[in-house]
Design a protein around this motif. Structure first.
Motif, PDB file in Angstrom:
ATOM      1  N   VAL A   1      15.353 -34.037  18.853  1.00 60.08           N
ATOM      2  CA  VAL A   1      16.149 -33.196  17.983  1.00 60.08           C
ATOM      3  C   VAL A   1      16.163 -31.783  18.550  1.00 60.08           C
ATOM      4  O   VAL A   1      15.155 -31.310  19.082  1.00 60.08           O
ATOM      5  CB  VAL A   1      15.589 -33.209  16.537  1.00 60.08           C
ATOM      6  CG1 VAL A   1      14.153 -32.730  16.501  1.00 60.08           C
ATOM      7  CG2 VAL A   1      16.458 -32.388  15.604  1.00 60.08           C
ATOM      8  N   VAL A   2      17.296 -31.124  18.464  1.00 58.16           N
ATOM      9  CA  VAL A   2      17.404 -29.739  18.903  1.00 58.16           C
ATOM     10  C   VAL A   2      16.963 -28.834  17.764  1.00 58.16           C
ATOM     11  O   VAL A   2      17.415 -28.992  16.625  1.00 58.16           O
ATOM     12  CB  VAL A   2      18.847 -29.413  19.324  1.00 58.16           C
ATOM     13  CG1 VAL A   2      18.989 -27.930  19.657  1.00 58.16           C
ATOM     14  CG2 VAL A   2      19.250 -30.259  20.530  1.00 58.16           C
ATOM     15  N   VAL A   3      16.081 -27.893  18.077  1.00 56.52           N
ATOM     16  CA  VAL A   3      15.529 -26.993  17.064  1.00 56.52           C
ATOM     17  C   VAL A   3      15.835 -25.553  17.449  1.00 56.52           C
ATOM     18  O   VAL A   3      16.149 -25.252  18.599  1.00 56.52           O
ATOM     19  CB  VAL A   3      14.006 -27.193  16.918  1.00 56.52           C
ATOM     20  CG1 VAL A   3      13.689 -28.624  16.523  1.00 56.52           C
ATOM     21  CG2 VAL A   3      13.284 -26.845  18.223  1.00 56.52           C
ATOM     22  N   PRO A   4      15.737 -24.627  16.494  1.00 48.09           N
ATOM     23  CA  PRO A   4      15.948 -23.215  16.825  1.00 48.09           C
ATOM     24  C   PRO A   4      14.923 -22.727  17.839  1.00 48.09           C
ATOM     25  O   PRO A   4      13.797 -23.232  17.910  1.00 48.09           O
ATOM     26  CB  PRO A   4      15.778 -22.502  15.476  1.00 48.09           C
ATOM     27  CG  PRO A   4      16.061 -23.549  14.451  1.00 48.09           C
ATOM     28  CD  PRO A   4      15.562 -24.841  15.038  1.00 48.09           C
TER      29      PRO A   4
ATOM     30  N   ALA B   1      16.809 -25.578  21.551  1.00 49.45           N
ATOM     31  CA  ALA B   1      16.444 -26.626  22.515  1.00 49.45           C
ATOM     32  C   ALA B   1      15.612 -27.695  21.833  1.00 49.45           C
ATOM     33  O   ALA B   1      15.130 -27.512  20.708  1.00 49.45           O
ATOM     34  CB  ALA B   1      15.649 -26.024  23.678  1.00 49.45           C
ATOM     35  N   LYS B   2      15.433 -28.805  22.509  1.00 48.82           N
ATOM     36  CA  LYS B   2      14.427 -29.762  22.056  1.00 48.82           C
ATOM     37  C   LYS B   2      13.053 -29.120  22.270  1.00 48.82           C
ATOM     38  O   LYS B   2      12.842 -28.395  23.250  1.00 48.82           O
ATOM     39  CB  LYS B   2      14.528 -31.068  22.839  1.00 48.82           C
ATOM     40  CG  LYS B   2      15.785 -31.862  22.531  1.00 48.82           C
ATOM     41  CD  LYS B   2      15.658 -33.323  22.961  1.00 48.82           C
ATOM     42  CE  LYS B   2      15.484 -33.475  24.451  1.00 48.82           C
ATOM     43  NZ  LYS B   2      15.419 -34.891  24.865  1.00 48.82           N
ATOM     44  N   ASP B   3      12.123 -29.414  21.376  1.00 49.09           N
ATOM     45  CA  ASP B   3      10.796 -28.796  21.447  1.00 49.09           C
ATOM     46  C   ASP B   3       9.942 -29.506  22.505  1.00 49.09           C
ATOM     47  O   ASP B   3       8.926 -30.135  22.207  1.00 49.09           O
ATOM     48  CB  ASP B   3      10.119 -28.853  20.081  1.00 49.09           C
ATOM     49  CG  ASP B   3       8.796 -28.098  20.062  1.00 49.09           C
ATOM     50  OD1 ASP B   3       8.576 -27.248  20.949  1.00 49.09           O
ATOM     51  OD2 ASP B   3       7.970 -28.377  19.170  1.00 49.09           O
ATOM     52  N   VAL B   4      10.391 -29.415  23.736  1.00 49.19           N
ATOM     53  CA  VAL B   4       9.682 -29.998  24.883  1.00 49.19           C
ATOM     54  C   VAL B   4       9.637 -28.938  25.979  1.00 49.19           C
ATOM     55  O   VAL B   4      10.680 -28.432  26.395  1.00 49.19           O
ATOM     56  CB  VAL B   4      10.387 -31.264  25.407  1.00 49.19           C
ATOM     57  CG1 VAL B   4       9.623 -31.837  26.600  1.00 49.19           C
ATOM     58  CG2 VAL B   4      10.536 -32.306  24.305  1.00 49.19           C
ATOM     59  N   ILE B   5       8.442 -28.602  26.427  1.00 54.43           N
ATOM     60  CA  ILE B   5       8.294 -27.641  27.523  1.00 54.43           C
ATOM     61  C   ILE B   5       8.473 -28.379  28.845  1.00 54.43           C
ATOM     62  O   ILE B   5       7.760 -29.348  29.118  1.00 54.43           O
ATOM     63  CB  ILE B   5       6.909 -26.963  27.490  1.00 54.43           C
ATOM     64  CG1 ILE B   5       6.656 -26.282  26.146  1.00 54.43           C
ATOM     65  CG2 ILE B   5       6.786 -25.958  28.644  1.00 54.43           C
ATOM     66  CD1 ILE B   5       7.544 -25.110  25.847  1.00 54.43           C
TER      67      ILE B   5
END
Length: 387
Positions: free
Chosen positions: A212-215, A255-259
């Motif tokens: 999911v795309v998050v702020p 963005a997706k919450d992935v670094i």
């Protein structure tokens, strides 16, 4: 085996968390306990302390007088450094012995009072900080440990600051409430994050993550810095450079919450050699991913190795690419292009949101990326961009 670094300022409540983890099955390697062992009567450690600080630090029967040592060793930075230079290597050696004796599927909790000060945080896949307000810590030290207010404040001032601790903390446990509340925080952390992390490492699989795309999260750069420090420790000289890439590296962009992190190496052989070190650091390999989708007519320039975090609390992708190859350069160029082009950012976010509604997220984005690759190259040529 999952190794956890646990620390906190004096009086913060670290021992309560350590005890809770022990009750839940963790193997505790306690720096305070080891530090006492290595300076018992007859040890090399005690002899070196006496040589450095004099016989005044001993009790009549020859054991270490800890308050006397503290009053001398914490009186200035140079003496404290001398104390640390004597005790830390001895503690580290004993810690290594205890860890080597543990079972391979164990969760090792290394309770280290000066983890931050000794710059050991990047050695651990997970760092937990226990904290409380300074005034509350002073009160606890006076009431429960018999410190004078002056001594309590001196000990706190001699340790890392809150800012320094936050910089290395993957988990921050606030102990401003009751001991029971802290125990519940620790238990929840153990069951919801630590045990799944350890299980994933044991079977060499990445943690599941939400698509999911998050702020935009303003803490993403700080989280990336911790990950990069950990990867630098794991990779050592074999990494040419390590960079925060992808959407989370673009300030203000959803963005997706992935670094995403790129480790640049000299060859794929080096990348393969890093597999075990990265597993120990918390990033198992994903064997099925060996290349990026080519955006030119030379597929060999898009090969890579891919690892992903086993930690369910911090989804992370680690792309290992060869220095100078097309995919390595594009990963760096793409971030700089997005930073320079807010309109492209909005377009890319829209593409990602639409792709998430399809059966294959990566495939759905590719038509946009084929065009973006050419646009980014034109931008790079026009601006004189270099990695």
């Amino acid at each position: 085996m999952l190794r956890i670094g646990l620390t906190g300022g004096i009086g913060a409540g670290k021992s309560t968390v350590s005890s809770t983890f022990s009750d839940l099955g963790g193997i505790i390697v306690d720096g305070d306990v080891i530090a006492r062992e290595v300076v018992e009567p007859g040890t090399e450690g005690l002899a070196k302390l006496v040589e450095a600080f004099g016989h005044g630090i001993l009790l009549p029967e020859g054991a270490l007088n800890r308050p006397a040592l503290a009053s001398v060793a914490f009186s200035d930075d140079e003496k404290r450094a001398t104390l640390n230079a004597i005790v830390h290597p001895l503690v580290a050696h004993r810690r290594s012995e205890l860890i080597a004796a543990a079972h391979e599927d164990a969760v090792i909790v290394e309770d280290i009072p000066l983890l931050v000060e000794s710059q050991m945080a990047p050695m651990f896949p997970l760092v937990i900080i226990v904290d409380a307000d300074e005034e509350l810590r002073v009160k606890r030290l006076i009431e429960y440990r018999g410190f004078s207010e002056e001594d309590a404040r001196a000990r706190i001032a001699a340790q890392a600051t809150e800012e320094q601790r936050r910089a290395v903390a993957d988990v921050w446990l606030d102990n401003s409430g009751t001991a029971g509340a802290l125990v519940e925080q620790a238990r929840a952390l153990w069951h919801e994050r630590i045990l799944p992390f350890a299980h994933n490492l044991q079977i060499r699989q990445p943690a599941r993550r939400d698509s999911v795309v998050v702020p935009y999260d303003p803490t993403w750069p700080d989280q990336a810095r911790r990950i990069i420090a950990r990867l630098n420790t794991a990779c050592g000289h074999r990494a040419v450079r390590i960079d925060h890439i992808g959407s989370t590296a673009v300030p203000g962009m959803d963005a997706k919450d992935v670094i995403d992190v790129q480790v640049t190496v000299e060859s794929l052989d080096v990348a393969d050699d890093l597999a075990e070190a990265l597993l120990t650091a918390g990033y198992p390999a994903v064997p099925g991913i060996t290349a990026d989708t080519p955006h030119d007519d030379n597929p060999a320039m898009w090969q890579k190795r891919f690892h992903a975090s086993a930690d369910p609390g911090r989804p992370t992708n680690v792309h290992i690419r060869v220095d100078g190859r097309s995919n390595q350069r594009f990963a760096l160029m793409f971030v700089d292009w997005l930073r320079a082009a807010p309109g492209v950012q909005a377009d890319y976010v829209a593409v990602k949101r639409a792709a998430l509604t399809t059966p294959d997220y990566a495939v759905a984005k590719e038509p946009w990326f084929l065009d973006a690759y050419q646009r980014a190259r034109e931008w790079a040529d026009t601006t004189g961009w270099r990695p």
